[in-house]
Design an enzyme around this catalytic site. Sequence first.
Site, mmCIF file in Angstrom:
data_model
loop_
_atom_site.group_PDB
_atom_site.id
_atom_site.type_symbol
_atom_site.label_atom_id
_atom_site.label_comp_id
_atom_site.label_asym_id
_atom_site.label_seq_id
_atom_site.Cartn_x
_atom_site.Cartn_y
_atom_site.Cartn_z
ATOM 1 N N SER A 128 0.814 -1.218 0.000
ATOM 2 C CA SER A 128 0.000 0.000 0.000
ATOM 3 C C SER A 128 0.846 1.265 0.000
ATOM 4 C CB SER A 128 -0.867 -0.017 1.262
ATOM 5 O OG SER A 128 -1.345 1.274 1.548
ATOM 6 N N GLU A 131 0.210 3.646 1.746
ATOM 7 C CA GLU A 131 0.291 4.090 3.151
ATOM 8 C C GLU A 131 1.683 3.849 3.718
ATOM 9 O OE1 GLU A 131 -1.771 5.356 5.931
ATOM 10 O OE2 GLU A 131 -2.582 6.280 4.140
ATOM 11 N N TYR A 178 -1.321 0.513 10.784
ATOM 12 C CA TYR A 178 -1.628 -0.160 9.515
ATOM 13 C C TYR A 178 -0.448 -0.018 8.549
ATOM 14 C CZ TYR A 178 -3.530 -0.743 4.814
ATOM 15 O OH TYR A 178 -3.718 -1.126 3.509
HETATM 16 O O1 G4F Z 1 -10.426 6.835 2.490
HETATM 17 P P1 G4F Z 1 -9.454 6.763 3.597
HETATM 18 O O2 G4F Z 1 -9.928 6.177 4.886
HETATM 19 O O3 G4F Z 1 -8.209 5.984 3.005
HETATM 20 P P2 G4F Z 1 -6.658 5.873 3.450
HETATM 21 O O4 G4F Z 1 -6.480 6.123 4.898
HETATM 22 O O5 G4F Z 1 -5.877 6.735 2.513
HETATM 23 O O6 G4F Z 1 -6.352 4.341 3.201
HETATM 24 C C1 G4F Z 1 -6.838 3.671 2.051
HETATM 25 O O7 G4F Z 1 -5.884 3.680 1.017
HETATM 26 C C2 G4F Z 1 -4.663 2.995 1.323
HETATM 27 C C3 G4F Z 1 -3.757 3.141 0.098
HETATM 28 O O8 G4F Z 1 -3.047 4.339 0.229
HETATM 29 C C4 G4F Z 1 -4.951 1.541 1.645
HETATM 30 F F1 G4F Z 1 -3.802 0.903 1.919
HETATM 31 C C5 G4F Z 1 -5.887 1.471 2.833
HETATM 32 O O9 G4F Z 1 -6.206 0.124 3.111
HETATM 33 C C6 G4F Z 1 -7.159 2.229 2.468
HETATM 34 O O10 G4F Z 1 -7.777 1.552 1.393
HETATM 35 O O11 G4F Z 1 -8.875 8.226 3.925
HETATM 36 C C7 G4F Z 1 -8.333 9.069 2.948
HETATM 37 C C8 G4F Z 1 -8.076 10.447 3.514
HETATM 38 C C9 G4F Z 1 -7.310 10.454 4.847
HETATM 39 O O12 G4F Z 1 -6.320 11.445 4.794
HETATM 40 C C10 G4F Z 1 -8.365 10.845 5.878
HETATM 41 O O13 G4F Z 1 -7.855 11.565 6.996
HETATM 42 O O14 G4F Z 1 -9.337 11.045 3.785
HETATM 43 C C11 G4F Z 1 -9.263 11.720 5.029
HETATM 44 N N1 G4F Z 1 -10.627 11.844 5.590
HETATM 45 C C12 G4F Z 1 -11.258 13.024 5.806
HETATM 46 N N2 G4F Z 1 -12.461 12.790 6.342
HETATM 47 C C13 G4F Z 1 -11.426 10.830 5.963
HETATM 48 C C14 G4F Z 1 -12.593 11.442 6.441
HETATM 49 N N3 G4F Z 1 -11.281 9.493 5.923
HETATM 50 C C15 G4F Z 1 -12.301 8.723 6.362
HETATM 51 N N4 G4F Z 1 -12.173 7.376 6.301
HETATM 52 N N5 G4F Z 1 -13.463 9.274 6.866
HETATM 53 C C16 G4F Z 1 -13.665 10.618 6.931
HETATM 54 O O15 G4F Z 1 -14.692 11.107 7.374
#
Ligand code: G4F
Length: 323
Positions: free
Chosen positions: A122, A124, A146
């Site tokens: 990933s 990440e 993670y």
């Molecule tokens: O959609 P996210 O939760 O994805 P994240 O953390 O980037 O991880 C995903 O992608 C990775 C690959 O880079 C995978 F390995 C992992 O398994 C997963 O699929 O969050 C994306 C961004 C973050 O910066 C977070 O802080 O969105 C921001 N965010 C803002 N508001 C939020 C929110 N994320 C989530 N989940 N929920 C919110 O309300």
Amino acid sequence: MRALITGVSGQDGSYLAELLLSKGYEVFGIVRRSSSETHERLTHIRDKIELIHADLLDQVSLSQALKRARPDEVYNLAAQSFVPTSWTQPVLTAEFTAVGVSRMLEAVRDVAPNAKFYQASSSEMFGKVLETPQRENTPFYPRSPYGVAKVYGHFITVNYRESYNLFAVSGILFNHESPRRGFEFVTRKITDGVARIKLGLAKELRLGNLDAKRDWGFAGDYVRAMWMMLQQPKPDDYVIATGVAHTVREFADKAFQSVGLKYQDFVVSDPAFYRPAEVDLLLGDATKAQKNLGWKPEVSFDQMIQIMVEADVRRLQDTVNRR
Ligand code: G4F
């Protein structure tokens, strides 16, 4: 050809199973036993694949699954994949996402040493990025339990390739989304929220950090890259990304615009959704994959948002109509 997929009931697992079926593979998928087995993402292909009960926490079950499937290719997509949960359940995350890879590799080495192995690594792992854009040789600086677990999974895969001559590859995939994405991830949370607001089922959408930037692609394009990596003459590691980054705010802006609304009227930034340590910017350089695999993304950022919003509006409209 026979393939075994861990995490087959997830977003990527279901797209990969479809792709492999279309190529004439016999597809086996590992699922964990549960009292409520629905596997919604597999409904349309359920009778075409064989599901095997096994668990990344249970070494013996993995060996048994490999004996049953006798695969030519193994795709290890299973993990605890939601970043925030890795702070509340760091040890469980390490068991699945880190040591689970060792268990899978040990089972392959023992039962199917000639099978080709794909590890779902990933972006990440780049975390607090040390260079931009990020490439295969960019050093890792994970920012969550993670991310740390994924670094272990990546290097143990490289190590088994070098120690035992396994055909083992690590695909470093940047964020990839679709209508099959889990509702807890930000893109799906937004498109589901937009659909609810549009249909009068919700009044606001609470998100966290709107300034985080991600390189978002379409999951269907990304599983194609996984397969391509295993068709190469030599095992190697690849970054898979679009090469364009957008903020969460831009994603929300486009998603709301697609149904004629303004995100500013509905989105609330709520500190409850901020993370203890944030990954501010991920932007990948997939030049090596383009050159060696001939891979490139086909669905654009705007198209993907459109597809996701439309699917969520349709799904919720159907639910409303059935009431
Ligand atoms: O959609 P996210 O939760 O994805 P994240 O953390 O980037 O991880 C995903 O992608 C990775 C690959 O880079 C995978 F390995 C992992 O398994 C997963 O699929 O969050 C994306 C961004 C973050 O910066 C977070 O802080 O969105 C921001 N965010 C803002 N508001 C939020 C929110 N994320 C989530 N989940 N929920 C919110 O309300």
